[in-house]
Motif scaffolding. Structure first.
Motif, PDB file in Angstrom:
ATOM      1  N   UNK A 123       8.606  23.730  -5.138  1.00  0.00           N
ATOM      2  CA  UNK A 123       9.488  22.683  -5.647  1.00  0.00           C
ATOM      3  C   UNK A 123      10.618  22.407  -4.660  1.00  0.00           C
ATOM      4  N   UNK A 124      11.202  23.498  -4.134  1.00  0.00           N
ATOM      5  CA  UNK A 124      12.289  23.343  -3.164  1.00  0.00           C
ATOM      6  C   UNK A 124      11.797  22.633  -1.908  1.00  0.00           C
ATOM      7  N   UNK A 125      10.579  22.957  -1.475  1.00  0.00           N
ATOM      8  CA  UNK A 125      10.024  22.329  -0.276  1.00  0.00           C
ATOM      9  C   UNK A 125       9.771  20.842  -0.504  1.00  0.00           C
ATOM     10  N   UNK A 126       9.280  20.487  -1.679  1.00  0.00           N
ATOM     11  CA  UNK A 126       9.009  19.081  -1.997  1.00  0.00           C
ATOM     12  C   UNK A 126      10.300  18.276  -1.999  1.00  0.00           C
ATOM     13  N   UNK A 127      11.326  18.841  -2.616  1.00  0.00           N
ATOM     14  CA  UNK A 127      12.610  18.141  -2.693  1.00  0.00           C
ATOM     15  C   UNK A 127      13.207  17.968  -1.300  1.00  0.00           C
ATOM     16  N   UNK A 128      13.071  19.012  -0.458  1.00  0.00           N
ATOM     17  CA  UNK A 128      13.575  18.905   0.909  1.00  0.00           C
ATOM     18  C   UNK A 128      12.816  17.828   1.684  1.00  0.00           C
ATOM     19  N   UNK A 129      11.498  17.843   1.576  1.00  0.00           N
ATOM     20  CA  UNK A 129      10.676  16.831   2.246  1.00  0.00           C
ATOM     21  C   UNK A 129      11.053  15.432   1.765  1.00  0.00           C
ATOM     22  N   UNK A 130      11.255  15.273   0.474  1.00  0.00           N
ATOM     23  CA  UNK A 130      11.614  13.988  -0.118  1.00  0.00           C
ATOM     24  C   UNK A 130      12.950  13.490   0.430  1.00  0.00           C
ATOM     25  N   UNK A 131      13.885  14.426   0.656  1.00  0.00           N
ATOM     26  CA  UNK A 131      15.216  14.031   1.127  1.00  0.00           C
ATOM     27  C   UNK A 131      15.195  13.507   2.558  1.00  0.00           C
ATOM     28  N   UNK A 132      14.138  13.804   3.310  1.00  0.00           N
ATOM     29  CA  UNK A 132      14.045  13.353   4.699  1.00  0.00           C
ATOM     30  C   UNK A 132      13.495  11.936   4.823  1.00  0.00           C
TER      31      UNK A 132
ATOM     32  N   UNK B  45      13.218   7.752   4.018  1.00  0.00           N
ATOM     33  CA  UNK B  45      14.160   6.671   3.748  1.00  0.00           C
ATOM     34  C   UNK B  45      13.919   6.139   2.338  1.00  0.00           C
ATOM     35  N   UNK B  46      14.687   5.142   1.951  1.00  0.00           N
ATOM     36  CA  UNK B  46      14.658   4.688   0.559  1.00  0.00           C
ATOM     37  C   UNK B  46      13.284   4.179   0.134  1.00  0.00           C
ATOM     38  N   UNK B  47      12.666   3.363   0.963  1.00  0.00           N
ATOM     39  CA  UNK B  47      11.356   2.816   0.609  1.00  0.00           C
ATOM     40  C   UNK B  47      10.295   3.916   0.571  1.00  0.00           C
ATOM     41  N   UNK B  48      10.335   4.810   1.555  1.00  0.00           N
ATOM     42  CA  UNK B  48       9.355   5.896   1.599  1.00  0.00           C
ATOM     43  C   UNK B  48       9.483   6.809   0.381  1.00  0.00           C
ATOM     44  N   UNK B  49      10.708   7.061  -0.052  1.00  0.00           N
ATOM     45  CA  UNK B  49      10.913   7.881  -1.250  1.00  0.00           C
ATOM     46  C   UNK B  49      10.267   7.232  -2.468  1.00  0.00           C
ATOM     47  N   UNK B  50      10.518   5.956  -2.606  1.00  0.00           N
ATOM     48  CA  UNK B  50       9.991   5.232  -3.768  1.00  0.00           C
ATOM     49  C   UNK B  50       8.463   5.214  -3.748  1.00  0.00           C
ATOM     50  N   UNK B  51       7.883   4.960  -2.576  1.00  0.00           N
ATOM     51  CA  UNK B  51       6.424   4.892  -2.467  1.00  0.00           C
ATOM     52  C   UNK B  51       5.783   6.270  -2.658  1.00  0.00           C
ATOM     53  N   UNK B  52       6.406   7.300  -2.074  1.00  0.00           N
ATOM     54  CA  UNK B  52       5.876   8.659  -2.232  1.00  0.00           C
ATOM     55  C   UNK B  52       5.909   9.078  -3.699  1.00  0.00           C
ATOM     56  N   UNK B  53       7.019   8.789  -4.367  1.00  0.00           N
ATOM     57  CA  UNK B  53       7.130   9.116  -5.786  1.00  0.00           C
ATOM     58  C   UNK B  53       6.078   8.365  -6.596  1.00  0.00           C
ATOM     59  N   UNK B  54       5.864   7.095  -6.257  1.00  0.00           N
ATOM     60  CA  UNK B  54       4.852   6.312  -6.963  1.00  0.00           C
ATOM     61  C   UNK B  54       3.452   6.844  -6.752  1.00  0.00           C
ATOM     62  N   UNK B  55       3.156   7.298  -5.523  1.00  0.00           N
ATOM     63  CA  UNK B  55       1.831   7.851  -5.217  1.00  0.00           C
ATOM     64  C   UNK B  55       1.558   9.109  -6.036  1.00  0.00           C
TER      65      UNK B  55
END
Length: 291
Positions: free
Chosen positions: A206-215, A217-227
């Motif tokens: 979980x910690x690794x996922x959150x760290x990866x997510x924080x790296x 940008x805004x669009x990539x975060x939204x798309x990754x979360x949607x995937x």
């Protein structure tokens, strides 16, 4: 010595002493066999029981002496458990070790590497990507924080804090670098495909996922979360939103944008999106104001 029907006649040389031993029944005699050795008793007992405590071995040998038992064990060779404070014993030929060199019988654990300290050190040295304490405890089925700390303080192993969790590596430089690279790769691979239930994730992942997510940008975060929400199916938007600290509508939008190919490849935000820039108001001075 002369033997008659029901008696033996013996004499003792020049002294002329004659002894007659009367036997009522010549068939009533027993040839005493040599009693089995203590070592044979220990081996037979352990082969039958598989494992035994010191008290059980004392009872088998009909002794109260601790050193007596250990002398017999040393003579035949023995192994002590790394669990249960080493109170169980077995013979080296009895265990059937697994890929980690471990064997369990009735929840008592033995290691071909020796005691718990030696076993933890060996597992860390041979690990492909190092081990966390939680991972080692799942393998060894005992608490390992103390031996890990002892090995680290004694400079027998190395450790690094990755994603908020200590991971233990080999002391050898080349081996440690290889383990570290494999650990980072395994974390990255794990973030690409999440399990269908958030609850199944370990704290480290979980910690690794959150760290990866924080790296991202805004669009990539939204798309990754949607995937990831799409892969989880029903309820995925809510689960991913809770994990990543997003609004559930943001996750849903990311999913729609991703599968609707509404992706801005050359910018993070659409043109005109985001906070409006405000022009600072300038203070007007009248011509009559003095300098």
């Amino acid at each position: 010595m002369a033997i008659f029907d029901n008696m033996w006649l013996t004499w003792a040389g020049d002294w002329g002493i004659v002894v007659l031993i009367y036997m009522q029944n010549r068939s009533n005699y027993t040839i005493m066999k040599k009693p089995p050795g203590d070592s044979d008793t220990v081996q037979a007992f352990l082969h039958r029981k598989r494992i035994a405590t010191l008290e059980q071995l004392k009872a088998a040998l009909c002794t109260t002496g601790t050193m007596t038992v250990f002398r017999r064990l040393k003579k035949v060779g023995y192994m002590s458990s790394y669990s249960h404070r080493g109170k169980y014993y077995t013979l080296p030929e009895i265990p059937e070790f697994d890929e980690h060199g471990l064997w369990s019988y009735h929840s008592v654990w033995f290691s071909q590497h020796g005691n718990l300290l030696a076993t933890v050190k060996e597992l860390v040295e041979e690990a492909t990507a190092g081990w966390t304490s939680q991972e080692l405890e799942r393998i060894l089925q005992v608490e390992v924080k103390r031996p890990l700390l002892q090995l680290y303080q004694g400079k027998d192993i190395e450790r690094e804090k990755l994603f908020g969790v200590y991971t233990y590596f080999s002391l050898s430089g080349d081996k440690r670098r290889s383990q570290l690279l494999m650990r980072e790769k395994s974390v990255f691979d794990a973030t690409v495909g999440l399990p269908t239930e958030i609850e199944a994730l370990s704290h480290e992942l979980k910690a690794a996922i959150i760290l990866f997510f924080s790296l991202l940008d805004e669009q990539q975060r939204r798309l990754y979360a949607g995937l990831e929400a799409h892969k989880m199916g029903h309820g995925g938007d809510r689960k991913i939103a809770e994990l990543l600290g997003l609004d559930v509508h943001t996750v849903a939008k990311g999913r729609r944008d991703l599968f609707g190919w509404k992706i801005q490849r050359d910018r993070v935000r659409k043109e005109g999106a985001g906070r409006k820039t405000k022009e600072k108001k300038r203070r007007r001075f009248s011509n009559e104001s003095g300098a």
